[in-house]
Design an enzyme around this catalytic site. Structure first.
Site, PDB file in Angstrom:
ATOM      1  N   SER A  15      36.740  14.711  -4.889  1.00 23.84           N
ATOM      2  CA  SER A  15      37.997  14.553  -4.139  1.00 23.84           C
ATOM      3  C   SER A  15      37.790  14.782  -2.640  1.00 23.84           C
ATOM      4  CB  SER A  15      39.042  15.545  -4.662  1.00 23.84           C
ATOM      5  OG  SER A  15      40.161  15.508  -3.802  1.00 23.84           O
ATOM      6  N   LYS A  66      48.741  13.369 -13.485  1.00 18.29           N
ATOM      7  CA  LYS A  66      49.991  13.064 -12.762  1.00 18.29           C
ATOM      8  C   LYS A  66      51.201  13.019 -13.691  1.00 18.29           C
ATOM      9  CE  LYS A  66      47.693  10.586  -9.024  1.00 18.29           C
ATOM     10  NZ  LYS A  66      47.603   9.373  -8.206  1.00 18.29           N
ATOM     11  N   ARG A 152      46.811  -6.954 -18.011  1.00 18.15           N
ATOM     12  CA  ARG A 152      46.014  -7.362 -19.179  1.00 18.15           C
ATOM     13  C   ARG A 152      46.870  -7.319 -20.436  1.00 18.15           C
ATOM     14  NH1 ARG A 152      40.973  -3.618 -20.691  1.00 18.15           N
ATOM     15  NH2 ARG A 152      42.671  -2.098 -20.777  1.00 18.15           N
TER      16      ARG A 152
HETATM   17  P1  NAP Z   1      45.983   3.671 -15.525  1.00 18.23           P
HETATM   18  O1  NAP Z   1      47.345   4.259 -15.660  1.00 18.23           O
HETATM   19  O2  NAP Z   1      44.904   4.084 -16.464  1.00 18.23           O
HETATM   20  O3  NAP Z   1      46.172   2.050 -15.582  1.00 18.23           O
HETATM   21  C1  NAP Z   1      45.062   1.219 -15.604  1.00 18.23           C
HETATM   22  C2  NAP Z   1      45.488  -0.234 -15.447  1.00 18.23           C
HETATM   23  O4  NAP Z   1      44.299  -1.025 -15.349  1.00 18.23           O
HETATM   24  C3  NAP Z   1      46.316  -0.802 -16.610  1.00 18.23           C
HETATM   25  O5  NAP Z   1      47.238  -1.710 -16.103  1.00 18.23           O
HETATM   26  C4  NAP Z   1      45.227  -1.498 -17.438  1.00 18.23           C
HETATM   27  O6  NAP Z   1      45.706  -2.576 -18.218  1.00 18.23           O
HETATM   28  C5  NAP Z   1      44.348  -2.053 -16.353  1.00 18.23           C
HETATM   29  N1  NAP Z   1      42.981  -2.335 -16.813  1.00 18.23           N
HETATM   30  C6  NAP Z   1      42.048  -1.443 -17.211  1.00 18.23           C
HETATM   31  N2  NAP Z   1      40.910  -2.075 -17.562  1.00 18.23           N
HETATM   32  C7  NAP Z   1      41.131  -3.403 -17.373  1.00 18.23           C
HETATM   33  C8  NAP Z   1      40.339  -4.595 -17.572  1.00 18.23           C
HETATM   34  N3  NAP Z   1      39.071  -4.511 -18.006  1.00 18.23           N
HETATM   35  N4  NAP Z   1      40.884  -5.802 -17.262  1.00 18.23           N
HETATM   36  C9  NAP Z   1      42.158  -5.879 -16.795  1.00 18.23           C
HETATM   37  N5  NAP Z   1      42.954  -4.802 -16.608  1.00 18.23           N
HETATM   38  C10 NAP Z   1      42.451  -3.583 -16.899  1.00 18.23           C
HETATM   39  O7  NAP Z   1      45.371   3.943 -14.055  1.00 18.23           O
HETATM   40  P2  NAP Z   1      46.188   4.235 -12.702  1.00 18.23           P
HETATM   41  O8  NAP Z   1      46.438   5.702 -12.590  1.00 18.23           O
HETATM   42  O9  NAP Z   1      47.322   3.280 -12.645  1.00 18.23           O
HETATM   43  O10 NAP Z   1      45.082   3.905 -11.568  1.00 18.23           O
HETATM   44  C11 NAP Z   1      44.672   2.571 -11.264  1.00 18.23           C
HETATM   45  C12 NAP Z   1      43.773   2.560 -10.036  1.00 18.23           C
HETATM   46  O11 NAP Z   1      44.487   2.952  -8.863  1.00 18.23           O
HETATM   47  C13 NAP Z   1      42.571   3.506 -10.125  1.00 18.23           C
HETATM   48  O12 NAP Z   1      41.435   2.796  -9.683  1.00 18.23           O
HETATM   49  C14 NAP Z   1      42.916   4.624  -9.156  1.00 18.23           C
HETATM   50  O13 NAP Z   1      41.744   5.212  -8.617  1.00 18.23           O
HETATM   51  C15 NAP Z   1      43.698   3.853  -8.098  1.00 18.23           C
HETATM   52  N6  NAP Z   1      44.571   4.733  -7.265  1.00 18.23           N
HETATM   53  C16 NAP Z   1      44.266   4.861  -5.938  1.00 18.23           C
HETATM   54  C17 NAP Z   1      45.046   5.662  -5.125  1.00 18.23           C
HETATM   55  C18 NAP Z   1      44.690   5.814  -3.654  1.00 18.23           C
HETATM   56  O14 NAP Z   1      45.216   6.734  -3.018  1.00 18.23           O
HETATM   57  N7  NAP Z   1      43.880   4.941  -3.089  1.00 18.23           N
HETATM   58  C19 NAP Z   1      46.160   6.343  -5.654  1.00 18.23           C
HETATM   59  C20 NAP Z   1      46.465   6.168  -7.024  1.00 18.23           C
HETATM   60  C21 NAP Z   1      45.648   5.371  -7.819  1.00 18.23           C
HETATM   61  P3  NAP Z   1      46.276  -2.342 -19.727  1.00 18.23           P
HETATM   62  O15 NAP Z   1      47.706  -1.922 -19.560  1.00 18.23           O
HETATM   63  O16 NAP Z   1      46.111  -3.663 -20.373  1.00 18.23           O
HETATM   64  O17 NAP Z   1      45.425  -1.250 -20.328  1.00 18.23           O
END
Ligand code: NAP
Length: 276
Positions: A15, A66, A152
């Site tokens: 982090s 979260k 997806r």
């Molecule tokens: P999450 O709740 O686990 O959701 C993951 C998403 O990715 C779901 O929509 C999932 O689809 C999709 N996915 C996973 N594998 C896939 C694949 N092979 N092909 C297509 N879609 C796929 O995760 P999250 O908390 O939303 O986080 C998502 C991203 O945002 C992470 O990389 C995180 O690091 C980033 N993020 C960045 C910040 C920042 O400050 N920059 C802040 C928050 C989050 P399904 O529904 O089909 O499983």
């Protein structure tokens, strides 16, 4: 006494939040402690409770807690409630308050740092997880032409549209499309999937990008992600989520200390260190 802050996650070693908050504190002339706090997967609440019981002032919460932080808080902001996720906790009048600054972090980064207004823009969000849910309302508040959600698992994108449709301004069109039906270019395409994190391929029609598109990967890395490379091959401008990380931290800092820090120098410094 110096106020105590932490970021709680699992894992937490990588982090950048301590570095970001100390940089803001230096700007503001505040002395504070900000540590990484590793919580065992099943014990977020116990760890957070102990932190606040021992005089902790505020906590950021990251993957995978979260959702649990949402239940932990006594009171929630509207953004946290609708996102179903909390990334910022603090104490007020003996109560733990929870907010979500991820969405405002993304919007601020796009608007201020990348100089792209979202008003009247066609926005595509890929993903329907916690990160996508957290950004819909802050994006909708900028009055885009429309927001398309594609995932997806298509049913999750539709559920998001059903949840948000009654809430967002009626002038913003909200719709869900399966990934394999995306064929038109968008002004802004946001990758809110975890594919850049896991290195998995994201099956995406390159026609969603053109030379006017801003392609935004919420992930940040020292090398352009596969999503960014696909966008750049179509002539789009592609950026990663480092600015979002710093802007969500700035919004947390403003909640905790009542001071809005300068983010550009902090983003530049982090960019230097991620690039080795
Ligand atoms: P999450 O709740 O686990 O959701 C993951 C998403 O990715 C779901 O929509 C999932 O689809 C999709 N996915 C996973 N594998 C896939 C694949 N092979 N092909 C297509 N879609 C796929 O995760 P999250 O908390 O939303 O986080 C998502 C991203 O945002 C992470 O990389 C995180 O690091 C980033 N993020 C960045 C910040 C920042 O400050 N920059 C802040 C928050 C989050 P399904 O529904 O089909 O499983």
């Amino acid at each position: 006494m110096m106020k105590k802050f932490v970021v709680i996650g699992h894992p937490i070693n990588h982090s950048k939040s301590p570095q970001i908050h100390q940089a803001f504190a230096k700007q503001a002339g505040i002395s504070l402690s900000y540590e990484r706090l590793l919580a065992p997967i099943a014990h977020f609440s116990a760890v957070a409770k102990d932190f606040f019981a021992h005089g902790g002032s505020g906590a950021n919460v990251t993957v995978p807690f979260k959702g649990e932080a949402l239940n932990f808080a006594d009171q929630l902001s509207a953004d946290a409630k609708i996102a179903g996720a909390v990334n910022t906790l603090w104490v007020n009048d003996g109560k733990i308050i929870g907010d979500n600054t991820d969405g405002i972090g993304l919007v601020t980064d796009i608007r201020e740092n990348h100089q792209r207004g979202l008003g009247h823009q066609k926005v595509l969000i890929i993903g329907a997880g916690g990160a996508a849910r957290g950004v819909i309302l802050p994006i909708a508040r900028e009055h885009p032409y429309g927001i398309t959600i594609s995932n997806r698992t298509p049913s999750k994108a539709q559920t998001m549209v059903d949840t948000f449709s009654p809430i967002v301004d009626k002038t913003t069109l909200l719709n869900a499309l399966p990934l394999d039906e995306l064929a038109q270019p968008y002004d802004v395409v946001i990758n809110a999937t975890s594919t850049s994190l896991t290195g998995q391929a994201l099956p995406l029609n390159p026609q969603v990008f053109n030379q006017q598109t801003l392609a935004y990967d919420m992930m940040y890395s020292d090398q352009p992600t596969a999503f960014m490379q696909l966008a750049m091959a179509q002539g789009a401008t592609a950026v990663d989520g480092l600015g979002m990380l710093v802007e969500q931290a700035a919004a947390s800092f403003a909640i905790w200390h009542g001071i809005k820090p300068q983010t550009i120098p902090v983003i530049a410094k982090l960019r230097q260190s991620t690039n080795g």
